[in-house]
Design an enzyme around this catalytic site. Structure first.
Site, PDB file in Angstrom:
ATOM      1  N   ASP A  17     -22.201 -23.332 -16.535  1.00 51.38           N
ATOM      2  CA  ASP A  17     -23.085 -23.176 -15.381  1.00 51.38           C
ATOM      3  C   ASP A  17     -23.045 -24.408 -14.483  1.00 51.38           C
ATOM      4  O   ASP A  17     -22.912 -25.538 -14.966  1.00 51.38           O
ATOM      5  CB  ASP A  17     -24.521 -22.947 -15.872  1.00 51.38           C
ATOM      6  CG  ASP A  17     -25.399 -22.339 -14.801  1.00 51.38           C
ATOM      7  OD1 ASP A  17     -24.873 -21.923 -13.748  1.00 51.38           O
ATOM      8  OD2 ASP A  17     -26.619 -22.285 -15.008  1.00 51.38           O
ATOM      9  N   GLY A  18     -23.178 -24.187 -13.177  1.00 50.97           N
ATOM     10  CA  GLY A  18     -23.310 -25.292 -12.234  1.00 50.97           C
ATOM     11  C   GLY A  18     -22.137 -25.492 -11.302  1.00 50.97           C
ATOM     12  O   GLY A  18     -22.119 -26.455 -10.528  1.00 50.97           O
ATOM     13  N   ASN A  19     -21.154 -24.599 -11.314  1.00 53.08           N
ATOM     14  CA  ASN A  19     -19.997 -24.754 -10.426  1.00 53.08           C
ATOM     15  C   ASN A  19     -20.394 -24.724  -8.950  1.00 53.08           C
ATOM     16  O   ASN A  19     -19.957 -25.564  -8.154  1.00 53.08           O
ATOM     17  CB  ASN A  19     -18.974 -23.641 -10.690  1.00 53.08           C
ATOM     18  CG  ASN A  19     -18.333 -23.752 -12.051  1.00 53.08           C
ATOM     19  OD1 ASN A  19     -18.121 -24.839 -12.565  1.00 53.08           O
ATOM     20  ND2 ASN A  19     -18.019 -22.608 -12.641  1.00 53.08           N
ATOM     21  N   GLY A  20     -21.217 -23.728  -8.597  1.00 52.05           N
ATOM     22  CA  GLY A  20     -21.633 -23.606  -7.199  1.00 52.05           C
ATOM     23  C   GLY A  20     -22.464 -24.779  -6.742  1.00 52.05           C
ATOM     24  O   GLY A  20     -22.279 -25.302  -5.629  1.00 52.05           O
ATOM     25  N   ARG A  21     -23.385 -25.230  -7.593  1.00 58.50           N
ATOM     26  CA  ARG A  21     -24.227 -26.376  -7.225  1.00 58.50           C
ATOM     27  C   ARG A  21     -23.403 -27.656  -7.120  1.00 58.50           C
ATOM     28  O   ARG A  21     -23.681 -28.521  -6.285  1.00 58.50           O
ATOM     29  CB  ARG A  21     -25.355 -26.532  -8.245  1.00 58.50           C
ATOM     30  CG  ARG A  21     -26.521 -25.570  -8.022  1.00 58.50           C
ATOM     31  CD  ARG A  21     -27.516 -25.630  -9.150  1.00 58.50           C
ATOM     32  NE  ARG A  21     -27.009 -24.968 -10.353  1.00 58.50           N
ATOM     33  CZ  ARG A  21     -27.435 -25.221 -11.577  1.00 58.50           C
ATOM     34  NH1 ARG A  21     -28.331 -26.175 -11.779  1.00 58.50           N
ATOM     35  NH2 ARG A  21     -26.949 -24.553 -12.599  1.00 58.50           N
ATOM     36  N   TRP A  22     -22.394 -27.782  -7.976  1.00 64.51           N
ATOM     37  CA  TRP A  22     -21.494 -28.941  -7.898  1.00 64.51           C
ATOM     38  C   TRP A  22     -20.834 -28.990  -6.525  1.00 64.51           C
ATOM     39  O   TRP A  22     -20.749 -30.055  -5.902  1.00 64.51           O
ATOM     40  CB  TRP A  22     -20.433 -28.837  -8.989  1.00 64.51           C
ATOM     41  CG  TRP A  22     -19.493 -29.998  -9.082  1.00 64.51           C
ATOM     42  CD1 TRP A  22     -19.620 -31.110  -9.861  1.00 64.51           C
ATOM     43  CD2 TRP A  22     -18.264 -30.163  -8.368  1.00 64.51           C
ATOM     44  NE1 TRP A  22     -18.553 -31.959  -9.685  1.00 64.51           N
ATOM     45  CE2 TRP A  22     -17.699 -31.398  -8.770  1.00 64.51           C
ATOM     46  CE3 TRP A  22     -17.583 -29.396  -7.427  1.00 64.51           C
ATOM     47  CZ2 TRP A  22     -16.495 -31.884  -8.268  1.00 64.51           C
ATOM     48  CZ3 TRP A  22     -16.381 -29.863  -6.915  1.00 64.51           C
ATOM     49  CH2 TRP A  22     -15.848 -31.089  -7.329  1.00 64.51           C
ATOM     50  N   HIS A  34     -15.785 -23.500  -8.462  1.00 65.01           N
ATOM     51  CA  HIS A  34     -15.209 -22.646  -9.500  1.00 65.01           C
ATOM     52  C   HIS A  34     -13.804 -23.128  -9.885  1.00 65.01           C
ATOM     53  O   HIS A  34     -13.432 -23.090 -11.061  1.00 65.01           O
ATOM     54  CB  HIS A  34     -15.164 -21.193  -9.026  1.00 65.01           C
ATOM     55  CG  HIS A  34     -16.520 -20.574  -8.859  1.00 65.01           C
ATOM     56  ND1 HIS A  34     -17.423 -20.499  -9.907  1.00 65.01           N
ATOM     57  CD2 HIS A  34     -17.127 -20.008  -7.782  1.00 65.01           C
ATOM     58  CE1 HIS A  34     -18.538 -19.900  -9.481  1.00 65.01           C
ATOM     59  NE2 HIS A  34     -18.375 -19.599  -8.206  1.00 65.01           N
ATOM     60  N   SER A  62     -20.377 -12.758 -15.818  1.00 64.30           N
ATOM     61  CA  SER A  62     -21.286 -11.837 -16.481  1.00 64.30           C
ATOM     62  C   SER A  62     -21.314 -10.497 -15.759  1.00 64.30           C
ATOM     63  O   SER A  62     -20.903 -10.381 -14.597  1.00 64.30           O
ATOM     64  CB  SER A  62     -22.705 -12.421 -16.533  1.00 64.30           C
ATOM     65  OG  SER A  62     -23.345 -12.270 -15.280  1.00 64.30           O
ATOM     66  N   ASN A  65     -22.992 -10.773 -12.505  1.00 64.54           N
ATOM     67  CA  ASN A  65     -22.401 -11.567 -11.426  1.00 64.54           C
ATOM     68  C   ASN A  65     -21.832 -10.734 -10.284  1.00 64.54           C
ATOM     69  O   ASN A  65     -21.504 -11.263  -9.220  1.00 64.54           O
ATOM     70  CB  ASN A  65     -21.299 -12.481 -11.968  1.00 64.54           C
ATOM     71  CG  ASN A  65     -21.837 -13.676 -12.732  1.00 64.54           C
ATOM     72  OD1 ASN A  65     -21.135 -14.279 -13.535  1.00 64.54           O
ATOM     73  ND2 ASN A  65     -23.102 -14.022 -12.488  1.00 64.54           N
ATOM     74  N   ILE A 188     -30.472 -18.180 -22.428  1.00 67.44           N
ATOM     75  CA  ILE A 188     -29.211 -17.648 -22.947  1.00 67.44           C
ATOM     76  C   ILE A 188     -28.516 -16.745 -21.930  1.00 67.44           C
ATOM     77  O   ILE A 188     -27.290 -16.620 -21.933  1.00 67.44           O
ATOM     78  CB  ILE A 188     -29.461 -16.900 -24.271  1.00 67.44           C
ATOM     79  CG1 ILE A 188     -29.959 -17.888 -25.330  1.00 67.44           C
ATOM     80  CG2 ILE A 188     -28.214 -16.189 -24.763  1.00 67.44           C
ATOM     81  CD1 ILE A 188     -30.352 -17.241 -26.642  1.00 67.44           C
TER      82      ILE A 188
END
Length: 248
Positions: A17-22, A34, A62, A65, A188
């Site tokens: 998790d966190g690719n977009g926020r990165w 991504h 997921s 998504n 989760i």
């Protein structure tokens, strides 16, 4: 089940998790995050193999998504093809076996063909197994396992937990010992609901593209410090319990 005392988990499951926020923090398109996330995955698989971990399962996409913007979903599908062409030969040469778990019906025939080729070229590798959960959901997994069991003619009185596990999407791997989620969220999110019943959970604020050896080692250290009893009690407590019963 007997208590497990080992400092290295056999199977690690990761919500990346966190690719977009990165990417947003760097004023870049989410898709860039991504792409960086794929690089982080390659680093992590190698690091896990170097530490003796036998299985890694990652949540790549997921079943929820699909609700994301069409442009982002399309980019992720294209990234699958790019990742296969860029990394497949390297992963295959390093002894990584790749398995795709999830509902394949919704993806294009081109993506399915790339997955088939990936699994075929790595099927004999034994150093580490990387399972990529794509278009996957934990509830979907339980439902599809029940349907497959029914189709296989399993009688109701024979449908035990162990028997149903044979029909789960991750039946080729033991249940995860360690569950890691990056990005600061503490849930989760419908990932491996059946399989993580006794997994040790580790949550970190680190965004996935920044995940590296230090974060992996911190998670493993957390795992090693846990007392895994699987619902039982410490053996050392048995004499005390026996004395208590005698006194009563």
């Amino acid at each position: 089940m007997k208590p497990v005392s080992t400092s290295i988990p056999r199977h690690v499951a990761i919500v990346m998790d966190g690719n977009g926020r990165w990417a947003n923090k760097r004023f870049m398109p989410r898709f860039v995050g991504h792409k960086q996330g794929v690089d982080a995955l390659m680093r992590t698989v190698k690091a896990c193999a170097d530490r003796g971990i036998e299985y890694v399962t990652v949540f790549a996409f997921s079943s929820e998504n699909w609700k994301r913007p069409e442009e982002e979903v399309s980019g992720l599908m294209g990234l699958v093809l790019v990742a296969v062409s860029k990394y497949l030969a390297k992963l295959a040469s390093e002894g990584v076996r790749i398995r795709i778990v999830g509902d394949r019906e919704a993806v294009s025939s081109q993506v399915r063909a790339a997955w088939d080729e990936t699994e075929r070229r790595t099927e004999h590798n034994e150093r580490i197994t990387l399972s990529v959960a794509f278009n996957y959901g934990g509830r979907w997994d339980v439902v599809q396992a029940c349907r497959r069991a029914i189709e296989a003619g399993v009688p109701a009185h024979e449908l035990t937990e162990a028997r149903l596990s044979e029909f789960m999407a991750l039946s080729h791997a033991p249940d995860p010992d360690l569950f890691i989620r990056t990005g600061g969220e503490v849930r989760i999110s419908n990932f491996l609901l059946w399989q993580v019943a006794y997994s040790e959970l580790h949550f970190t604020d680190c965004l996935w593209p920044d995940f590296g050896d230090a974060e992996l080692d911190a998670a493993i250290a957390t795992f090693a410090a846990r007392d895994r009893r699987f619902g039982g009690v410490k053996t050392a407590l048995a004499p005390l319990m026996a004395d208590t019963r005698s006194a009563a």
